[in-house]
Design a protein around this motif. Structure first.
Motif, mmCIF file in Angstrom:
data_model
loop_
_atom_site.group_PDB
_atom_site.id
_atom_site.type_symbol
_atom_site.label_atom_id
_atom_site.label_comp_id
_atom_site.label_asym_id
_atom_site.label_seq_id
_atom_site.Cartn_x
_atom_site.Cartn_y
_atom_site.Cartn_z
ATOM 1 N N LEU A 55 -38.683 -5.760 0.140
ATOM 2 C CA LEU A 55 -39.521 -6.961 -1.429
ATOM 3 C C LEU A 55 -38.680 -7.575 -2.398
ATOM 4 O O LEU A 55 -38.196 -8.528 -2.696
ATOM 5 N N SER A 56 -37.260 -6.803 -2.329
ATOM 6 C CA SER A 56 -36.029 -7.532 -2.608
ATOM 7 C C SER A 56 -35.627 -8.922 -1.931
ATOM 8 O O SER A 56 -35.537 -9.810 -2.672
ATOM 9 N N ALA A 57 -35.750 -9.015 -0.791
ATOM 10 C CA ALA A 57 -35.937 -9.755 0.420
ATOM 11 C C ALA A 57 -36.901 -10.598 0.079
ATOM 12 O O ALA A 57 -36.388 -11.945 0.108
ATOM 13 N N GLN A 58 -38.218 -10.442 -0.323
ATOM 14 C CA GLN A 58 -39.042 -11.451 -0.730
ATOM 15 C C GLN A 58 -39.108 -12.004 -1.193
ATOM 16 O O GLN A 58 -39.046 -13.429 -1.595
ATOM 17 N N SER A 59 -38.334 -11.231 -2.860
ATOM 18 C CA SER A 59 -38.472 -11.758 -4.147
ATOM 19 C C SER A 59 -37.208 -12.840 -4.020
ATOM 20 O O SER A 59 -37.210 -13.874 -4.610
ATOM 21 N N ALA A 60 -36.012 -12.622 -3.513
ATOM 22 C CA ALA A 60 -35.083 -13.947 -3.115
ATOM 23 C C ALA A 60 -35.357 -14.847 -2.792
ATOM 24 O O ALA A 60 -34.984 -15.968 -3.278
ATOM 25 N N ILE A 61 -36.482 -15.469 -0.786
ATOM 26 C CA ILE A 61 -37.082 -16.090 -0.897
ATOM 27 C C ILE A 61 -37.643 -16.825 -1.640
ATOM 28 O O ILE A 61 -37.929 -17.760 -1.869
ATOM 29 N N LEU A 62 -38.879 -16.022 -2.538
ATOM 30 C CA LEU A 62 -39.443 -16.745 -4.268
ATOM 31 C C LEU A 62 -38.470 -17.370 -4.526
ATOM 32 O O LEU A 62 -38.810 -18.735 -4.744
ATOM 33 N N ARG A 63 -37.265 -17.193 -4.987
ATOM 34 C CA ARG A 63 -36.877 -16.984 -6.073
ATOM 35 C C ARG A 63 -36.006 -18.511 -5.926
ATOM 36 O O ARG A 63 -35.292 -19.973 -6.782
ATOM 37 N N ALA A 64 -35.051 -18.522 -4.069
ATOM 38 C CA ALA A 64 -34.883 -19.747 -3.686
ATOM 39 C C ALA A 64 -36.063 -20.876 -3.578
ATOM 40 O O ALA A 64 -35.058 -22.547 -3.956
ATOM 41 N N SER A 65 -37.222 -20.711 -3.560
ATOM 42 C CA SER A 65 -37.936 -21.559 -3.543
ATOM 43 C C SER A 65 -37.793 -22.482 -4.983
ATOM 44 O O SER A 65 -38.121 -23.889 -4.599
ATOM 45 N N VAL A 66 -37.120 -22.659 -5.675
ATOM 46 C CA VAL A 66 -37.072 -23.334 -6.866
ATOM 47 C C VAL A 66 -35.851 -23.935 -6.544
ATOM 48 O O VAL A 66 -36.407 -25.284 -7.481
ATOM 49 N N GLU A 67 -34.926 -24.034 -5.811
ATOM 50 C CA GLU A 67 -34.036 -25.075 -5.516
ATOM 51 C C GLU A 67 -34.165 -25.744 -4.413
ATOM 52 O O GLU A 67 -34.225 -26.959 -5.289
ATOM 53 N N ASP A 68 -34.787 -25.092 -3.640
ATOM 54 C CA ASP A 68 -35.058 -25.186 -2.403
ATOM 55 C C ASP A 68 -36.677 -25.186 -1.208
ATOM 56 O O ASP A 68 -35.847 -24.530 -0.793
ATOM 57 N N PRO A 69 -37.861 -25.651 -2.006
ATOM 58 C CA PRO A 69 -38.344 -25.281 -0.619
ATOM 59 C C PRO A 69 -38.499 -25.613 0.338
ATOM 60 O O PRO A 69 -38.969 -24.637 1.464
ATOM 61 N N TYR A 70 -38.041 -26.504 0.572
ATOM 62 C CA TYR A 70 -37.644 -26.757 1.898
ATOM 63 C C TYR A 70 -36.876 -25.770 3.143
ATOM 64 O O TYR A 70 -37.497 -25.072 4.094
ATOM 65 N N LEU A 71 -35.377 -25.308 2.251
ATOM 66 C CA LEU A 71 -34.931 -24.247 2.859
ATOM 67 C C LEU A 71 -35.361 -22.981 2.822
ATOM 68 O O LEU A 71 -34.789 -22.079 3.598
ATOM 69 N N ALA A 72 -36.383 -22.467 1.387
ATOM 70 C CA ALA A 72 -36.316 -21.499 1.573
ATOM 71 C C ALA A 72 -37.333 -20.696 2.254
ATOM 72 O O ALA A 72 -37.922 -20.001 2.911
ATOM 73 N N GLY A 73 -38.267 -21.887 3.127
ATOM 74 C CA GLY A 73 -39.328 -21.688 3.679
ATOM 75 C C GLY A 73 -39.042 -21.461 5.336
ATOM 76 O O GLY A 73 -39.075 -20.744 6.138
ATOM 77 N N ILE A 74 -37.444 -21.822 5.391
ATOM 78 C CA ILE A 74 -36.655 -21.381 6.628
ATOM 79 C C ILE A 74 -36.305 -20.567 6.918
ATOM 80 O O ILE A 74 -36.398 -19.667 7.356
ATOM 81 N N ALA A 75 -35.938 -20.624 5.646
ATOM 82 C CA ALA A 75 -35.566 -18.361 5.397
ATOM 83 C C ALA A 75 -37.067 -17.404 5.727
ATOM 84 O O ALA A 75 -36.235 -16.767 6.010
ATOM 85 N N ALA A 76 -38.076 -18.118 5.228
ATOM 86 C CA ALA A 76 -38.873 -17.391 4.819
ATOM 87 C C ALA A 76 -39.261 -17.382 6.464
ATOM 88 O O ALA A 76 -39.620 -16.053 7.059
ATOM 89 N N LEU A 77 -39.263 -18.227 7.075
ATOM 90 C CA LEU A 77 -39.110 -18.346 9.020
ATOM 91 C C LEU A 77 -38.549 -17.133 9.275
ATOM 92 O O LEU A 77 -39.055 -16.630 10.143
ATOM 93 N N GLY A 78 -37.119 -17.263 8.987
ATOM 94 C CA GLY A 78 -36.450 -16.501 9.366
ATOM 95 C C GLY A 78 -36.304 -14.497 9.478
ATOM 96 O O GLY A 78 -36.479 -14.302 9.975
ATOM 97 N N LEU A 79 -37.268 -14.463 8.427
ATOM 98 C CA LEU A 79 -36.973 -13.126 8.115
ATOM 99 C C LEU A 79 -38.473 -12.785 8.412
ATOM 100 O O LEU A 79 -38.494 -11.593 8.869
ATOM 101 N N ALA A 80 -39.306 -13.601 8.623
ATOM 102 C CA ALA A 80 -40.617 -12.668 8.843
ATOM 103 C C ALA A 80 -40.660 -13.389 10.394
ATOM 104 O O ALA A 80 -42.382 -12.202 11.500
ATOM 105 N N TRP A 81 -39.886 -14.103 11.282
ATOM 106 C CA TRP A 81 -40.369 -13.995 12.605
ATOM 107 C C TRP A 81 -39.789 -12.347 12.986
ATOM 108 O O TRP A 81 -38.924 -11.582 12.716
ATOM 109 N N SER A 82 -41.110 -12.299 13.815
ATOM 110 C CA SER A 82 -41.808 -11.049 14.768
ATOM 111 C C SER A 82 -41.003 -10.772 16.239
ATOM 112 O O SER A 82 -42.048 -11.914 16.724
ATOM 113 N N GLY A 83 -40.040 -9.806 17.281
ATOM 114 C CA GLY A 83 -40.854 -10.267 18.459
ATOM 115 C C GLY A 83 -39.594 -10.233 18.862
ATOM 116 O O GLY A 83 -38.049 -11.524 18.201
#
Length: 126
Positions: free
Chosen positions: A22-50
């Motif tokens: 949950l803390s990683a999820q929260s970090a992504i959410l907070r980062a989206s305020v600064e740069d939504p594009y990079l927050a999305g890329i970070a979310a992709l890296g974090l959510a990528w499974s397999g």
């Protein structure tokens, strides 16, 4: 959720799952305020499974989202993923990552359903 990512050599099938931290999820959410594009890329890296997950996406160290996102972006660029494609799949991943943090405003209040915290009516006096 399974998605297809377009690369210069074809499409890659990717499974996205919400991370357990949950803390990683929260970090992504907070980062989206600064740069939504990079927050999305970070979310992709974090959510990528397999399989096929970028090496740079293995671990979000110290919740430093922007350097993590830039490392994932660099690796995806080397694989031939375009910036618009990264934005598209990053938005999908962002929704998955933060879904558990943002309450559903249409759902009833779970606390209010279990316990009524309203004041009791005043006793009648005669």
């Amino acid at each position: 959720m399974n998605i297809e990512i377009k690369t210069r050599s074809g499409e890659v099938s990717v499974s996205l799952e919400a991370p357990k931290s949950l803390s990683a999820q929260s970090a992504i959410l907070r980062a989206s305020v600064e740069d939504p594009y990079l927050a999305g890329i970070a979310a992709l890296g974090l959510a990528w499974s397999g399989s096929g997950r970028p090496r740079s996406a293995r671990k979000l160290m110290g919740h430093k989202v922007m350097p993590y996102a830039q490392a994932v972006e660099d690796e995806l660029l080397r694989l031939g993923v375009s910036l618009p494609e990264m934005a598209r799949v990053g938005n999908l991943a962002f929704e998955i990552v933060v879904r558990g943090l943002v309450p559903d405003m249409d759902s009833p209040d779970p606390v209010g359903e279990v316990e009524d915290f309203s004041e009791a009516p005043a006793p009648e006096t005669s």
